[in-house]
Every structure is written in C-alpha cells, then in structure tokens.
Enzyme design. Structure first.
Site, short mmCIF file in Angstrom:
data_model
loop_
_atom_site.label_atom_id
_atom_site.label_comp_id
_atom_site.label_asym_id
_atom_site.label_seq_id
_atom_site.Cartn_x
_atom_site.Cartn_y
_atom_site.Cartn_z
N HIS A 158 0.73 -1.18 -0.01
CA HIS A 158 0.04 -0.14 0.00
C HIS A 158 0.83 1.08 -0.08
O HIS A 158 0.35 2.39 -0.20
CB HIS A 158 -0.91 0.31 1.21
CG HIS A 158 -2.09 -1.13 1.24
ND1 HIS A 158 -3.38 -0.66 0.71
CD2 HIS A 158 -1.89 -2.39 1.51
CE1 HIS A 158 -4.07 -1.84 0.69
NE2 HIS A 158 -3.35 -2.55 1.13
N ASP A 367 3.30 9.35 -0.94
CA ASP A 367 2.35 8.84 -0.55
C ASP A 367 2.20 7.48 -1.78
O ASP A 367 2.22 7.64 -2.89
CB ASP A 367 1.17 9.57 -0.73
CG ASP A 367 0.28 9.30 0.28
OD1 ASP A 367 -0.05 7.92 0.83
OD2 ASP A 367 -0.51 10.11 0.92
P1 ADP Z 1 -3.13 6.49 4.67
O1 ADP Z 1 -3.44 5.32 4.47
O2 ADP Z 1 -1.51 7.01 4.79
O3 ADP Z 1 -3.79 6.95 6.05
P2 ADP Z 1 -4.62 7.59 2.79
O4 ADP Z 1 -5.08 9.03 2.42
O5 ADP Z 1 -4.72 6.54 1.70
O6 ADP Z 1 -3.57 7.64 3.57
O7 ADP Z 1 -6.20 7.09 3.50
C1 ADP Z 1 -6.48 7.49 4.79
C2 ADP Z 1 -8.06 7.13 5.07
O8 ADP Z 1 -8.20 7.28 6.39
C3 ADP Z 1 -9.09 7.99 4.09
O9 ADP Z 1 -10.29 7.11 3.97
C4 ADP Z 1 -9.33 9.20 5.09
O10 ADP Z 1 -10.85 9.35 4.96
C5 ADP Z 1 -9.31 8.14 6.39
N1 ADP Z 1 -9.02 9.37 7.50
C6 ADP Z 1 -8.13 10.22 7.57
N2 ADP Z 1 -8.14 11.05 8.41
C7 ADP Z 1 -9.47 10.99 9.18
C8 ADP Z 1 -10.13 11.60 10.16
N3 ADP Z 1 -9.85 12.29 10.80
N4 ADP Z 1 -11.25 10.98 10.23
C9 ADP Z 1 -11.86 10.09 9.76
N5 ADP Z 1 -11.20 9.47 8.62
C10 ADP Z 1 -10.02 9.77 8.43
O1 F6P Z 2 -1.45 3.22 4.17
C1 F6P Z 2 -0.79 2.47 5.11
C2 F6P Z 2 -1.14 1.89 6.27
O2 F6P Z 2 -0.31 1.08 6.88
C3 F6P Z 2 -2.49 1.02 6.34
O3 F6P Z 2 -2.25 -0.06 6.00
C4 F6P Z 2 -2.96 1.64 7.51
O4 F6P Z 2 -4.57 1.54 7.72
C5 F6P Z 2 -2.63 3.19 7.75
O5 F6P Z 2 -1.37 3.39 6.96
C6 F6P Z 2 -2.50 3.44 9.10
O6 F6P Z 2 -1.41 2.87 9.96
P1 F6P Z 2 -1.36 2.13 11.27
O7 F6P Z 2 -2.12 0.89 10.88
O8 F6P Z 2 0.15 2.03 11.71
O9 F6P Z 2 -2.08 2.99 12.16
#
Ligand code: ADP
Ligand code: F6P
Length: 458
Positions: A158, A367
């Site tokens: 991912h 990212d």
């Molecule tokens: P990562 O996997 O690195 O966290 P992504 O942008 O791919 O980054 O995915 C983040 C997910 O977490 C998204 O679906 C987003 O809506 C959710 N998310 C991030 N911040 C919040 C928050 N404050 N409240 C609810 N959902 C959140």
């Molecule tokens: O996007 C990478 C990732 O490790 C996801 O698999 C996971 O949901 C998110 O980041 C949050 O990370 P963690 O599981 O360490 O809180």
C-alpha cells in the site's frame, strides 16, 4: 469459487453503513472482497499478552471469519513500532534520514512473520487464495512456503517502493527482496513504484525482468509484478453523502466559515503527508495577498498516528508550534485562519466537510496512493465543484492528472496553486472535476480487488 484468506496487520470489521469506522481504504476493500468470496481475515488483534501463545480468536460476521492473534509487548515494539514504522516506513517514503537500522527490529520483524506463518498454516485449505497486505509482511510468503504451503499467495504493497539507491542502505535488503519473490503476484499502487521494484530486481539481484509481461524470474520461480491502483468504495461513499449527517456537517462548516473560501486537508498526522510545508505555503499566501484572513479558512484534520514512535511525536510538536505561530500572527479578534483538529470523524461527516471545502489540499511528500484525494473529488457538487490541489509525489497523481499538480516542497508553487484555485472559473472547475470523477468512480476499490484476485488466480 476459491476462498480468500486475507492477512493484514490490522483486522477491522465493517460495522455497517454510516458507522464511524474510519479505518480507511484497506478495511473497506477487504470487507467487500471477503463478503463476496467468503473466507478468513487474519491479523493482529491489537492486544498484547505477556507471553505469546499463538492462540487464535475466531469470530464470524458479514459472511466471513476473522482470526486474530495477540502479540507480546516486545513483538509490538520491535515489529510494529520498530521495523515496520521506524525502518521500512521512513525508508519507503524516501525519509532515509529518519530510518533506524537496529538489529533487534529486524529480528523482531522476522520473528513476528514466522509467528504469523505458524498460526495461519492450519487455517488454509488447498484451494484458498492467500492475499497478504502491506509492508508489515514482506517476508511472509517465504515463511509460508518454508512451512510447505503450495497455494497461490499474493502481496499488495500500500506504500511506495523506494528507488534502488535508497533501498540499498537497508541492511540485508537482498534477503528481504528475495524473500518477496516467493509470492506469486506482487501488486503496487503506481507504475513508478513498480518500475523502482523492477529496477532493483534487475540491478541488485540480477533477476530476469520482463517489463512487457510484468514478470521477475529468479532461481526458477516466476513472479508477476504489476500496478493495481487502489480506489475508494465510490458507491458506498456517495450513499453516505445522501445522509442527514453529511448534510449537517456541510452546513455547519459553510456557516462557520462566514463567506471565506474553505481549504481542507485530511491526513493521519504523519511526516510523509507534508503538513508543515502546507503551512509554509499558507504563510506566503497570507504575506503577499491582502486581507487573506477575511477570504480564506484552512481546516486541517489530522488524527494522531503511531504515537509511540518519536518521529511522530516530533511532527505533532512541530505542527502545534507552526499552527500556533501562524494563527498568532494572522488572526483577527473574531477570525482564526487555521483550524487544526486532532481527531477522527465519521465518514459521512467527512463527506460533508469535503463538500463544504472549495479547495482540497493533498500535498504529501510521498504517498503510496492517497485516498483522501479521491474522496475529496467524489464528494464535490457537480454543478459547483471545488479544486483538488495534489502532490505529484502521491501515487494518485498518475491517475488524477486533471488536478492542479504541485511539487509540495516548492512553497511558491503551492502558494500559486492556491491562488489559481481560489480564482478558477466555474467552467474550468467543472471540466477538471468531470475528468477526475470519471477515474474515481470507474476505478473503485471493488474493481481493484477483483483485478488483483484475477491475477492471483493465475
Ligand atoms: P493513509 O493510508 O496513509 O492513512 P490515505 O489517504 O490513503 O492515507 O487513507 C486515509 C484514510 O483514512 C482515508 O479514507 C481518510 O478518509 C481516512 N481518514 C483520515 N483522517 C481521518 C479523520 N480525521 N477522520 C476519519 N477518517 C480519516
Ligand atoms: O497506508 C498504509 C497504512 O499502513 C494502512 O495499511 C493503515 O491503515 C494506515 O497506514 C494506518 O497505519 P497504522 O495501522 O500503523 O495505524
């Protein structure tokens, strides 16, 4: 139809539509795929026990089974906080300056992968497809093979795959990547990460790489390596947008903005997300343009993440200091330009916030994909859509080419992009949005999972 065995560090069960299950895209994707194929979702319970027993906790919901194991405190420290999040995460996000190479982390990571393999083996039946998720389990395929598992096994990463020049700084990098070649299929979020992986295999392992076919051959094994860009559950997200909760969230934010243009950022509080750099870009905008405090409101939603890791504690302190300083310098008695919120929200509420914002600011330094960019697009009003400003260093930039693409490290460029977005004519906003939305709608998480599973079937 073959059963699916999903392995991921965290296991989450969908609590149903509208629930505040903000576990992100992975959870949504796996819930969908498992509901369709049936099978088992296997991972860490999130709990710690004094001594590891490997005892499985099984539960049944939504047409599939979850199986979890508890880990010891030392496992969590060395495998999760250590190798996964202090070694691989920074290195794979090009932050070699933050990567820590400690022997115990590597040993803990291998130990936990072996423990996962041991606990998983008795659950797997001969026709099952085994689908492993993410950087926590790069060597798991090899461990499963060592236990004699003959099933098809796939890995989806991912996060980004780093350039060879950075990866070779990791002790035992060859062993790690060679272990990965025991999978049958390895999936990446973007062509850039895939190319870096193929480059490494050719250059460092002297493996046979066929870029056309997307295969890597080493020691008589052939592995398929392909890009499978993940999407959001568009249908589910749009349904959430119809709810009263979403509508109220939108009205609440628009009302409280008091006619200012709302810029939104939604990110886990992670140094890869480029959050301090966003404030630097805002600083330039506020310094050069008159009266910005009356024209712009920047909301940054940033729930804390991986709080036991020092670099995460530091990024939190940095942001608190920078937002405090910014607001101190630019606020008026009744107007504060940055609202910085350290908590999670339900997905329907998030939809409403995205829709209220005329600019989505998604500027990670690196990212794997970035699903927030896709959620922001999906949530826009087709008749009056907002503008997505997107980092060219996010995997999503390969697909979302109609966003305003920026180099997040070039503050002037981000400042200019903000200015462009504030003034973008409606027709241009609509044209860009239509192109972006077609990608977000058509390349959703359901088709992503199906594409991967098809490749895994071989
Ligand atoms: P990562 O996997 O690195 O966290 P992504 O942008 O791919 O980054 O995915 C983040 C997910 O977490 C998204 O679906 C987003 O809506 C959710 N998310 C991030 N911040 C919040 C928050 N404050 N409240 C609810 N959902 C959140
Ligand atoms: O996007 C990478 C990732 O490790 C996801 O698999 C996971 O949901 C998110 O980041 C949050 O990370 P963690 O599981 O360490 O809180």
């Amino acid at each position: 139809m073959s059963r699916l065995i999903v392995v991921s560090n965290r296991v989450s069960v969908d609590k149903g539509r509208g629930a505040a299950g903000a576990q992100g895209g992975l959870a949504v994707a796996m819930n969908g795929a498992l509901r369709q194929h049936g099978g088992i979702w296997f991972g860490w319970s999130g709990e710690e026990v004094e001594h590891f027993t490997g005892q499985l906790t099984m539960a049944r919901s939504n047409g599939f089974t979850t199986a979890t194991i508890d880990l010891e405190p030392q496992d969590v420290e060395e495998y999760y906080n250590g190798y996964a999040n202090r070694t691989l995460w920074p290195l794979f996000h090009y932050r070699i300056d933050l990567a820590e190479y400690e022997n115990e982390f590597g040993m803990g990571y291998e130990r936990v992968n072996e423990r996962f393999a041991n606990s998983l083996i008795p659950l797997v039946e001969p026709d099952d497809l085994v689908w492993v998720q993410d950087y926590h389990f790069l060597p798991l395929g090899e461990r499963l093979r060592a236990h004699g598992l003959k099933n098809r096994i796939g890995l989806f990463l991912h996060i980004p795959w780093p350039p060879t020049r950075l990866l070779v700084s990791l002790p035992f990098h060859e062993r790690l990547v060679k272990a990965m070649l025991h999978y049958d299929v390895i999936g990446f979020q973007s062509f850039e990460w895939l190319e870096s992986f193929l480059h490494y295999c050719r250059k460092e392992l002297n493996a046979g790489v066929d870029e056309q076919k997307g295969t890597v051959e080493l020691g008589g094994r052939t592995v398929v390596a392909r890009a499978f860009p993940i999407g959001i559950d568009h249908k589910e997200f749009m349904a959430l947008g119809e709810t009263e909760v979403a509508r109220r969230a939108q009205v609440r934010l628009v009302g409280s903005a008091r006619s200012r243009t709302v810029v939104i950022g939604v990110d886990r509080l992670d140094y890869s997300k480029g959050l301090p750099e966003r404030i630097d870009a805002m600083e330039r905008l506020f310094a050069t343009k008159d009266d910005m405090v009356n024209r712009l409101l920047y909301i940054q939603i940033a729930p804390p993440s991986r709080e036991d890791v020092r670099s995460y504690q530091e990024i939190r302190a940095t942001l608190e200091q920078k937002t405090g300083q910014f607001n101190g310098a630019h606020s008026d008695v009744d107007l504060v330009p940055i609202r910085y919120v350290n908590r999670g929200f339900g997905r329907a509420e998030l939809f409403g916030f995205y829709r209220a914002a005329k600019i989505g600011l998604v500027t990670p330094i690196r990212d794997g994909m970035n699903l927030v960019a896709k959620e922001y697009v999906a949530a826009q009003d087709p008749e009056d859509p907002g503008v997505l400003i997107l980092s060219r260093f996010a995997g999503a930039a390969e697909q979302l080419t109609d966003a305003v693409l920026v180099n997040p490290l070039n503050h002037d460029e981000v400042t200019r992009a903000l200015w462009t977005a504030i003034h973008m004519p409606l027709e241009e906003r609509k044209a860009r949005w239509r192109a972006l939305n077609a990608v977000v709608r058509d390349r959703d998480v359901i088709s992503w999972a199906e594409d991967f599973i098809e490749a895994l079937k071989g």
